[in-house]
Design a protein around this motif. Sequence first.
Motif: not given
Length: 336
Positions: A196-212
């Motif tokens: 979807a090209g949502d950079k802000a949303g992607q950054g947030r999700v990737l941050g949680y993914l890195g933590e997981a």
Amino acid sequence: MAEQLTLAGTWEPIAPVDSIANRPLAPLSPPDSQDPRQAWLFDGPHSLRQAAERACDQLDAAALRLAWKQADERYPTWPGARSWPLWALGIDHLLGHLPGSGAQATAPIRAIELAQRALSMEGAEVDWRFPGMSAACVHRVRSAALCQAATRLFAEEGAAARLQDGRPVGILHLVAGVPEAAVISLQLQAQTLAQAGDKAGQGRVLGYLGEALWRCERVGEALAIYRDAYLADPGAVDEKEMTCRPVMDLLDACADLEPPDDPRGWLPVLADLLQRVPLPASATPAPKGASAARTAAALLAAYRQRYAQANEAQRIERKRELLKCAPFLKEHVRRL
């Protein structure tokens, strides 16, 4: 040979000893002489308490009410089961069931509201709905409720589902202490946001993914995903949930550089320069109007890809371009 050596060095016969082993055993106490309180504790309420905790772990309010009914009939003076009816109501509340109606009737409550109820299950909320419940049992109940809410949210709203505060649904698995499930759900959500090209949303999700990934002890993957999260949108990464020590150390190092802008944006560049995690092998230039950190990341990635094996003059020119963007990185760039 029934003899012993004395201190004088002569042998003498051993006197017969009335040892404990030679004495007749005392008769066992008859079964009815056992302390009745011990039998009452371990043969009755103990098994019912286990059944009640098992029902709580499975969020089975009906089974919990049955255990309470049996305890009330067999041991009416036992205080251990007094809170079980309240616990059953608390489970009904977490699952959206109508109070007192069991699992057959459900109120029209959306999954996003149930997720919020599970997230709010702490402190005074626990004391009110689950009085006297052990901390370990509270944790298991909350974890089960969070996982059920996540499953329902994905079913109702799809891969792009979010909580009321905008966080991705995968955070529920992370808070529940099930990082393996969080990795699966967050990977799916990251792919959806990337499309979807949502950079802000992607950054947030990737941050949680890195933590997981970090909590799953997949260190290399975690660092790479954290790098991508800060490349996408450093301001979107939720650092309150972060326990990844290497990334926290890199953030401190970025702040120590005292860049003129947001130091978090420099994490991918510094991680590459310190050889913690390399930048993606991409020479794609930074978009027009990009931040200095994003521009520096693009220049450094291009240097790694195209100019590491070039002649000295070309390498020096690329270093100069990088230093124009980030003069405070002079000492690190010099070592390239």
